[in-house]
Design an enzyme around this catalytic site. Structure first.
Site, PDB file in Angstrom:
ATOM      1  N   THR A 147      39.570  50.549  53.114  1.00  0.00           N
ATOM      2  CA  THR A 147      39.751  48.919  52.431  1.00  0.00           C
ATOM      3  C   THR A 147      39.891  49.303  51.172  1.00  0.00           C
ATOM      4  OG1 THR A 147      37.582  48.507  52.081  1.00  0.00           O
ATOM      5  CG2 THR A 147      38.065  48.108  54.245  1.00  0.00           C
ATOM      6  N   LYS A 167      38.064  49.603  43.284  1.00  0.00           N
ATOM      7  CA  LYS A 167      38.785  48.946  42.797  1.00  0.00           C
ATOM      8  C   LYS A 167      39.318  47.699  44.197  1.00  0.00           C
ATOM      9  CE  LYS A 167      42.994  47.980  43.343  1.00  0.00           C
ATOM     10  NZ  LYS A 167      43.763  46.510  43.783  1.00  0.00           N
ATOM     11  N   THR A 181      54.030  36.243  41.486  1.00  0.00           N
ATOM     12  CA  THR A 181      54.866  35.105  39.794  1.00  0.00           C
ATOM     13  C   THR A 181      54.111  35.423  39.270  1.00  0.00           C
ATOM     14  OG1 THR A 181      53.985  33.346  41.058  1.00  0.00           O
ATOM     15  CG2 THR A 181      56.141  34.403  41.806  1.00  0.00           C
ATOM     16  N   THR A 240      43.608  45.484  39.636  1.00  0.00           N
ATOM     17  CA  THR A 240      44.369  44.281  39.382  1.00  0.00           C
ATOM     18  C   THR A 240      43.775  43.427  39.518  1.00  0.00           C
ATOM     19  OG1 THR A 240      44.959  45.421  41.825  1.00  0.00           O
ATOM     20  CG2 THR A 240      46.171  46.161  40.842  1.00  0.00           C
TER      21      THR A 240
END
EC number: 2.3.1.35
Length: 473
Positions: A241, A230, A473, A201
């Site tokens: 975590t 990741k 955003t 991500t």
């Protein structure tokens, strides 16, 4: 006059020159994987992967803004596996966490065939519909594997998701992508790296490791372990975590696999912190298919158990450290080591408190040897025994990565004359070790060494705020 930039490719990903403080972050929109120069050394150009395991990545478009990049990963075994997993302690456990728990419980950690992971949407706090989506992902992989989930034990594929919380998955797109990924399953390094890339991500690089090793019962027999993780933000232990998938071809029974993983996680993924937040989706899973043959590890008393524990813990620590090195906006990789504590639990609690302290983290980013902030964190650590921290016994120092003499900041509660120029030079390096000696390790007056606790963490920079302010955003 314009200067010409040179672009090159590391393991199939575009790499480019960047400023020291700039990092490429995906935020909430996946894009071409631009690996900062300082991170390229962490991306393997080759690997040796466990027998019988296959990996792949595919594009689903979990986020509508992602029109071409992989965001669904598959890890499958040619033969059924023993499996164990450690999950988040967050009360709002995501749908994939709940479903994976159900899969492991129904099958008692046996006959697991693989893991399916999507990035871009966490499928967390999504109600009954989210649970059905996670179940359908597992069922689709089983269908592709030829092991329908209609069996009495239910599905055999674990599910993981990562991304924005509170949004439903575009499940049709994901279910269409799973057969594509399945058709691309391969044991090649490229396939494993594609899978590792698919689960990213805000990561700036795919986190993938593999190793070979031997075990005492078969010193001439080669075993393999591979893993991917990741995570770059919302990282703090309480486990696990982040997302982590570890695979090995060692034969291990379900009864032995769970304690092996729990021990390894407690000394690796549960010893890292980026921002102190514990995610709704945290999962680390370990799969063992036994494809390499040899003596099966069945209990903690098995001949190979201790050696396997050492291998697994070391491997998990290396994977966990990659997460810290890719902390959102991070410029430092910091080890904090607490020595001579009456108990390991107290040592870890103190190390954890230092690692979580925003004031410590921002001082390190500013290259400021403000040891008072470290002392402050030690002093307010919760849940430790009375007498663990005695100011007159406490010492703090910086340990440089070049092997030179430690920079002593506090010795037995007395502040030292600090060479600020040397301190600044030490803090210019990416890696730093903070050593805290509690001076209370003697047991029974016999001078025996006390307990030690260790944590790995990163600093806080301006970019961390930017990344998380812009996440949706």
């Amino acid at each position: 006059m314009k200067t010409q930039q040179s672009f090159h490719v590391v393991a199939g990903f575009v790499c480019f020159p960047m400023s020291k403080t700039s990092q490429s972050r995906c935020y909430s929109t996946l894009r071409d994987f631009l690996i900062p120069p300082s991170k390229q050394k962490f991306v393997p150009s080759s690997g040796t992967y466990p027998k019988g395991f296959l990996a792949a990545g595919a594009h689903a478009g979990v986020k509508e803004s992602n029109t071409q990049f992989r965001d669904v990963a598959l890890i499958c075994s040619k033969t059924p596996c023993s499996a164990a997993a450690v999950f988040t302690t967050n009360k709002f456990q995501a749908a994939p966490v709940q479903v994976s728990k159900q899969v492991l419980e129904a099958r008692e950690g046996a006959d697991i065939t693989g893991v399916v992971i999507n990035s871009g949407c966490a499928n967390a706090v999504t109600g009954k519909g989210g649970l059905e989506d996670a179940k359908s992902m597992s069922a689709k992989v089983d269908e592709c594997n030829g092991t329908p989930s209609t069996s009495s034990k239910g599905p055999s594929t674990l599910v993981m998701s990562t991304g924005v919380i509170g949004r439903r998955l575009p499940i049709k797109r994901i279910l269409n992508a799973i057969p594509v990924a399945h058709s691309n399953l391969s044991s090649t390094h490229k396939a494993w790296l594609n899978a590792a890339r698919s689960i990213c991500t805000t990561d700036t690089f795919p986190k993938l490791l593999s190793r070979t090793f031997t075990l005492p019962s078969s010193p001439n027999h080669t075993y393999r372990i591979a893993g991917m993780t990741k995570g770059a933000g919302m990282i703090h232990p309480n486990m696990a975590t982040l997302l982590g998938i570890l695979c090995t071809d060692v034969p291990i029974s379900p009864a032995a696999l769970k304690p092996l993983l729990s021990h390894a996680v407690s000394r690796s993924f549960n010893c890292i912190s980026i921002d102190g937040d514990t995610s709704t989706n945290d999962t680390v899973a370990l799969l063992a298919n036994g494809a390499a043959g040899g003596q099966t590890i069945t209990t903690p008393s098995s001949p190979n158990y201790a050696a396997m524990q050492t291998v697994l813990t070391s491997f998990a620590q290396s994977l966990a450290q990659l997460v810290v090195r890719d902390g959102e906006g991070a410029t430092k990789f910091v080890t904090v080591r607490v020595l001579n504590s009456p108990s390991q639990a107290d040592a870890r609690a103190i190390a954890s408190t230092i690692a979580r302290s925003p004031l410590v983290k921002t001082a390190l980013y500013g290259r400021d040897a403000n040891w008072g902030r470290i002392l402050c964190a030690i002093g307010y650590t919760q849940g430790i025994q009375v007498g663990t921290v005695v100011p007159e016994r406490t010492s703090v120092s910086f340990k440089p990565v070049d092997g030179s003499e430690e920079l002593k900041l506090l010795v037995n509660g007395e502040p030292q004359m600090v060479n600020e120029e040397r301190a600044a030079r030490i803090l210019q390096d990416e890696d730093l070790e903070i050593v805290v000696d509690l001076g209370g390790g003697e047991k029974g007056g016999e001078g025996m060494a006390g307990e030690e606790g260790i944590y790995w963490f990163c600093d806080f920079s301006h970019e961390y705020v930017t990344i998380n302010a812009d996440y949706r955003t």
